[in-house]
Every structure is written in structure tokens, then in C-alpha cells.
Design an enzyme around this catalytic site. Structure first.
Site, PDB file in Angstrom:
ATOM      1  N   TYR A 156      37.551 -24.544   9.331  1.00 53.13           N
ATOM      2  CA  TYR A 156      36.708 -23.346   9.371  1.00 53.13           C
ATOM      3  C   TYR A 156      37.213 -22.394  10.451  1.00 53.13           C
ATOM      4  O   TYR A 156      37.677 -22.828  11.498  1.00 53.13           O
ATOM      5  CB  TYR A 156      35.269 -23.717   9.739  1.00 53.13           C
ATOM      6  CG  TYR A 156      34.564 -24.607   8.760  1.00 53.13           C
ATOM      7  CD1 TYR A 156      33.658 -24.088   7.850  1.00 53.13           C
ATOM      8  CD2 TYR A 156      34.779 -25.981   8.754  1.00 53.13           C
ATOM      9  CE1 TYR A 156      32.985 -24.910   6.956  1.00 53.13           C
ATOM     10  CE2 TYR A 156      34.114 -26.815   7.869  1.00 53.13           C
ATOM     11  CZ  TYR A 156      33.224 -26.270   6.977  1.00 53.13           C
ATOM     12  OH  TYR A 156      32.558 -27.083   6.095  1.00 53.13           O
ATOM     13  N   HIS A 160      31.879 -21.004   4.229  1.00 54.17           N
ATOM     14  CA  HIS A 160      32.542 -22.096   3.530  1.00 54.17           C
ATOM     15  C   HIS A 160      33.921 -22.251   4.156  1.00 54.17           C
ATOM     16  O   HIS A 160      34.538 -21.260   4.548  1.00 54.17           O
ATOM     17  CB  HIS A 160      32.678 -21.789   2.038  1.00 54.17           C
ATOM     18  CG  HIS A 160      31.371 -21.763   1.320  1.00 54.17           C
ATOM     19  ND1 HIS A 160      30.678 -22.913   1.013  1.00 54.17           N
ATOM     20  CD2 HIS A 160      30.615 -20.744   0.872  1.00 54.17           C
ATOM     21  CE1 HIS A 160      29.559 -22.597   0.393  1.00 54.17           C
ATOM     22  NE2 HIS A 160      29.486 -21.271   0.301  1.00 54.17           N
ATOM     23  N   LYS A 186      39.745 -22.665  -1.888  1.00 50.01           N
ATOM     24  CA  LYS A 186      40.223 -22.865  -0.525  1.00 50.01           C
ATOM     25  C   LYS A 186      41.744 -22.860  -0.530  1.00 50.01           C
ATOM     26  O   LYS A 186      42.362 -23.264  -1.509  1.00 50.01           O
ATOM     27  CB  LYS A 186      39.705 -24.195   0.027  1.00 50.01           C
ATOM     28  CG  LYS A 186      38.178 -24.241   0.109  1.00 50.01           C
ATOM     29  CD  LYS A 186      37.693 -25.575   0.556  1.00 50.01           C
ATOM     30  CE  LYS A 186      36.198 -25.744   0.481  1.00 50.01           C
ATOM     31  NZ  LYS A 186      35.365 -24.615   0.712  1.00 50.01           N
TER      32      LYS A 186
END
Length: 180
Positions: A117, A125, A156
Site C-alpha cells: 500500500y 486498496h 493490482k
């Protein structure tokens, strides 16, 4: 602040200490709360991974005990090597990312080593999934595609953290998926 080693986890029983540690950078998981947005929501024991606890021990933030004995960094590191496969590689990458200001959490639910993160869980997210590798290991194109499928389906970016254990040097390779 004191934590107690239980197998491959470290438990912070004091709630005030749990809040302080969580507030430092989203360390650990409070018992019964999935993703608190702030330390004020932490009102239970905090469970740290061995990797998180080792990092906080190295920083002088956490004292870890086992059966009443205080464990120094090296003892805790040696326990990690015995209990967790690839521990040296995982810890090397974890420490590097934390030192660069990232929040690093387990990525096991995504089939990765870490979810990374830029701000923190509960607030954003995780934009990145990371796989940590020894630079002497081999990886097939099918393995990369498998990692990529999960990272792509969860929106991602996939990062490989390739570690030279002799020097501690890490190379990061990020994959970006393009639609053609």
C-alpha cells in the site's frame, strides 16, 4: 511495548500498545477488526506476523518475549528462519519496502507474498502485489502468467522483488498489463 511470541505470530495484549503500534504504520491485525481505518478503532489485542515483529524489534519499538525470556533481534531472526520458508528473502524485501515508506501486508489471499500500500489498508486498496524471489531461483513464464492473472483480475500491479542474499541488494521488476 511488549509482544509475546506464539509460534510464528506475536501478540500485543496491551490495548494502548496495540493502538500505538498500529498507528505507527498499520502494523498487525487487531483481533476481530478486519481493516480499521484508524488506530482509534483498535480496541483489542494486535496480532503481528513474525516479519513485522522482527522489523519493529530492529527499530527498537517492540520487545518480544517467549516463555518470559526477552528475544533480541538475532534470536527472533533465527526463529523466523526455522519456522518460515524463504524467511531471509521475505524479511529483506519487507524491510526495504518499509524503509521506503510503503505499508506491507500479507498477500496470501492473492497468491502473493505481500500486498503493498502507498497509504494503508482500509483507506485504499493495495495497488501492488509482490512476489519475493532469490536471484538464483528460476521462474517459468507460466508462473509469471499465473501471478499476473491474479494481479490483473484484482486490478493490482505485479512486482517481483529479486533479492541477492549475499549483498542484500534487491531489484524490483513491475509488470504492467496492456490490452491489445
Amino acid at each position: 511495548m511488549i509482544g509475546e511470541l506464539l509460534k510464528d505470530k506475536i501478540i500485543i495484549k496491551n490495548i494502548e500498545d496495540a493502538r500505538k503500534i498500529y498507528k505507527l504504520g498499520y502494523y498487525g491485525k487487531p483481533l476481530g477488526i478486519s481493516k480499521p481505518k484508524s488506530a482509534e478503532e483498535v480496541n483489542s489485542e494486535l496480532i503481528l506476523s513474525l516479519i513485522e515483529g522482527l522489523y519493529l524489534t530492529k527499530k527498537g519499538i517492540l520487545d518480544v518475549t517467549y516463555n518470559g525470556e526477552k528475544l533480541d533481534f538475532q534470536k527472533l531472526y533465527d526463529i523466523g528462519i526455522k519456522q518460515i520458508p524463504r524467511f531471509r528473502i521475505l524479511y529483506t524485501v519487507y524491510e526495504d519496502l518499509r524503509e521506503k515508506g510503503y505499508v506491507v501486508r500479507s498477500g496470501i489471499k492473492y497468491g502473493a507474498d505481500f500486498a503493498v500500500y502507498t497509504v494503508g489498508p482500509g483507506i485504499e486498496h493495495a495497488p501492488y502485489l509482490l512476489i519475493a524471489l532469490d536471484e538464483n531461483s528460476e521462474i517459468t513464464s507460466n508462473e509469471i502468467l499465473g501471478f499476473g492473472r491474479v494481479s490483473h483480475s484484482t486490478r493490482k500491479e505485479l512486482i517481483l522483488g529479486i533479492v541477492n542474499l549475499n549483498t542484500g541488494k534487491i531489484r524490483y521488476i513491475m509488470f504492467k498489463w496492456l490490452k491489445m
